[in-house]
Design a protein around this motif. Structure first.
Motif, short mmCIF file in Angstrom:
data_model
loop_
_atom_site.label_atom_id
_atom_site.label_comp_id
_atom_site.label_asym_id
_atom_site.label_seq_id
_atom_site.Cartn_x
_atom_site.Cartn_y
_atom_site.Cartn_z
N PHE A 73 -96.68 24.41 -120.48
CA PHE A 73 -96.46 23.42 -121.04
C PHE A 73 -97.39 22.11 -120.52
O PHE A 73 -97.32 21.26 -119.59
CB PHE A 73 -94.98 23.17 -119.68
CG PHE A 73 -93.85 24.10 -119.78
CD1 PHE A 73 -94.03 24.88 -120.97
CD2 PHE A 73 -92.97 23.49 -119.23
CE1 PHE A 73 -92.95 25.92 -120.69
CE2 PHE A 73 -91.95 24.86 -119.09
CZ PHE A 73 -92.19 25.90 -120.17
N ARG A 74 -98.12 22.19 -121.65
CA ARG A 74 -98.94 21.26 -121.23
C ARG A 74 -98.40 19.68 -120.87
O ARG A 74 -98.94 18.33 -119.98
CB ARG A 74 -100.32 20.87 -122.56
CG ARG A 74 -101.79 20.00 -121.76
CD ARG A 74 -102.41 20.00 -123.05
NE ARG A 74 -103.21 21.01 -124.02
CZ ARG A 74 -104.00 21.63 -123.09
NH1 ARG A 74 -104.07 20.77 -121.86
NH2 ARG A 74 -104.93 22.85 -122.89
N GLU A 75 -97.19 19.24 -122.09
CA GLU A 75 -97.36 17.74 -122.15
C GLU A 75 -96.70 17.76 -121.09
O GLU A 75 -95.91 16.28 -120.36
CB GLU A 75 -96.03 17.41 -123.07
CG GLU A 75 -94.95 17.83 -122.93
CD GLU A 75 -94.48 19.50 -123.10
OE1 GLU A 75 -93.35 20.24 -122.97
OE2 GLU A 75 -95.37 20.08 -123.45
N GLN A 76 -95.75 18.04 -120.27
CA GLN A 76 -94.92 18.69 -118.78
C GLN A 76 -95.82 17.85 -118.12
O GLN A 76 -96.16 16.92 -116.98
CB GLN A 76 -94.03 19.30 -118.23
CG GLN A 76 -93.67 20.17 -119.56
CD GLN A 76 -92.16 18.21 -119.62
OE1 GLN A 76 -91.70 17.91 -118.47
NE2 GLN A 76 -91.54 18.39 -120.83
N ILE A 77 -97.42 18.36 -117.67
CA ILE A 77 -98.09 18.43 -116.77
C ILE A 77 -98.86 16.45 -116.83
O ILE A 77 -98.66 16.25 -115.85
CB ILE A 77 -100.02 19.25 -116.64
CG1 ILE A 77 -98.96 20.75 -116.73
CG2 ILE A 77 -100.87 18.76 -116.40
CD1 ILE A 77 -99.99 21.94 -116.34
#
Length: 237
Positions: free
Chosen positions: A22-26
């Motif tokens: 989950f790129r957006e959560q990182i």
């Protein structure tokens, strides 16, 4: 024999890591100051950033996106293990092969090996089991947090657009709840290198019916909930 080397970081590698799809959560962790960038993988492999975050006890945990697909994900895993990582949790979204609500969490107990990478790390076989102690630890954490979940097999494939209705039915008959592209290879490579790895996956798009239903799965709030659980889980085994 060729040996992987670890990317050089601005601080030592922790012994724990989360491979998060989950790129957006990182990015959200970084934005609120809960993760800091300490290095990156090579540009040839996508140049994904490597971050350090902390669990609830203040223990350091490495965090990075391993990229999609078994060969690339294992490449990133190998380099993290070369840095001294020994306890890893993968968190990601998957296709549901049975009726599971969007966001329902599954802890894979093993994976059907329909990819090529795992066969370079483990003897030939139709499937590979996850470490039962790791599975129990992950399921135990979810139960403590009152997170509805299932434990069962996943199907790892190299060809997502060849998940035909007939093949879905076959894998479902074999007991698979999910389909994804990395689990069996990551399990095999981690075991080969003497590291412990578990997976926390959520049901995303739906392949259980006559038609493929995307269900807007990448917008699920399960993503924001699963990453903190994965970070905590690295300290449970």
């Amino acid at each position: 024999m060729y040996s992987p080397s670890a990317p050089k970081l601005s601080e030592p590698w922790p012994e724990r890591a989360v491979l998060c799809f989950f790129r957006e959560q990182i990015a959200a962790l970084v934005e609120r100051g809960a993760a800091r960038r300490v290095g990156q993988f090579t540009v040839e492999m996508g140049g994904h950033g490597i971050y350090i975050t902390e669990d609830s006890a203040g223990e350091r945990v490495a965090l990075f996106h391993p990229t999609v697909g078994a060969p690339s994900a294992v490449h990133h895993l190998e380099r993290a293990i070369a840095g001294g990582v020994r306890s890893l949790v993968v968190c990601g979204g998957t296709g549901a092969l049975v009726e599971l609500a969007v966001g329902h969490v599954v802890v894979p107990s093993g994976a059907i090996r329909d990819e090529g990478t795992s066969f370079h790390y483990a003897p030939p076989g139709a499937s590979i089991d996850a470490d039962p102690d790791v599975v129990d630890a992950l399921a135990g954490l979810l139960a403590e947090q009152s997170v509805p979940h299932a434990v069962g097999l996943t199907w790892t494939t190299d060809a997502p657009f060849r998940e035909t209705p007939a093949m879905v039915a076959t894998r479902r008959d074999q007991g698979c709840l999910l389909v994804e592209m990395e689990a069996s290879a990551l399990l095999a490579a981690a075991r080969f290198r003497g590291a412990k790895l578990g997976l926390l996956l959520y049901a995303g798009d739906d392949l259980s019916g006559k038609k493929w239903d995307l269900r807007n799965w990448t917008a699920s709030d399960a993503r924001a909930k699963l990453l903190p659980l994965a970070i905590e889980a690295t300290g449970r085994f």
